[in-house]
Design an enzyme around this catalytic site. Sequence first.
Site: not given
Length: 369
Positions: A175, A334
């Site tokens: 994300e 991430e």
Amino acid sequence: MVASLNRYCQRIPSVDDQVGQEAARYVDTLTKPKGSLGRLEAIAVELAKITGHMKPQVSPPGIIVFAADHGIAAEGVSAYPQEVTAQMVHNFLNGGAAINVFARQIGAMLEVVDIGVAQPLAAPGLISRKVRYGTANFLKETAMSLKDAVAAIEVGIERAEAMIDRGIKSLIVGEMGIGNTTTSSAMLAAFLCGDTSGAYPGPDTTELAERMKGLVGPGTGVKQERVIHKQSVIARALALHRPNGQDPVDVLSKVGGLEIAGMAGAILAAARHHIPVIVDGFICTVAALTAVRLCPHVNDVLLAAHRSQEPGHQVALRLLNKEPLVDLGMRLGEGSGAAVAFPLVEAACRMIGEMATFQSAGVTDGEGA
């Protein structure tokens, strides 16, 4: 839309315990003392159960990074301004972020999905599935509509199924979204104490803010006074909206994030197709918890990659009954921690798939010694 999501969840199968039992027996025949490879043996058995194959495979892995903005960032809960979300999307696309480095290292398929960045984005390689231009400020209004929450989950399902069709054998979700540790903490708090039986206190949010202390951390690196501010913001938002902790779509709608919904959808799709999910840190674990609340079978396909420094991560891991593979003091997001932990999962597959047995190697078994 909620009904169609429920139907999708009802089609998610349970894992294959019989194959798991066969795998456990087979692991004990490999040329090593029983249990001597520790958790790698248990991971191999779990992967066999998930995939339905006694000799499972997790390569190639797929990584999907969902990007979205959060209206709650307007309350000063992050050390970075909101425009960093879009800037980091371009960094992902240019191959310069940590997740790009680690994806290359493990030979992963990687895609970046704009599911709700707060400005128009168009760039080569970007998957554009914008549900809306960021969430609303949930201190003042609900983060999004129920329709938007379901639509974001469905984007995640669609992108994961597309990657599964391309041949991935395991999934990592990641994300990017300034303000999303605040959103994740709010969702976790809602799952813990929000239900329809009046678990939320009255207008005085002091008690609720006190409950936030073990759930809210520094996120991007804010100082302690900003952490206290985040706790207060979340407490006030929960008291205002009173999300139903038994209804994950309601939680997403009231205090959630578009990228969290997307990750939850991708995890649902992986479970539907017998694909193991290697779960990253705090935000991804809240997404996984959301998916598990939608369908309990999902928990059986999850492997926790690492222990984040965010305090809420340990709480979320306990709710899922997961012990992470590594603890490296990471808190980037991430999907980076999951990508770093992936070689351990690959090693478990290679152990059960490539090691000789005592019989095939002509080695005397120590059974009964």
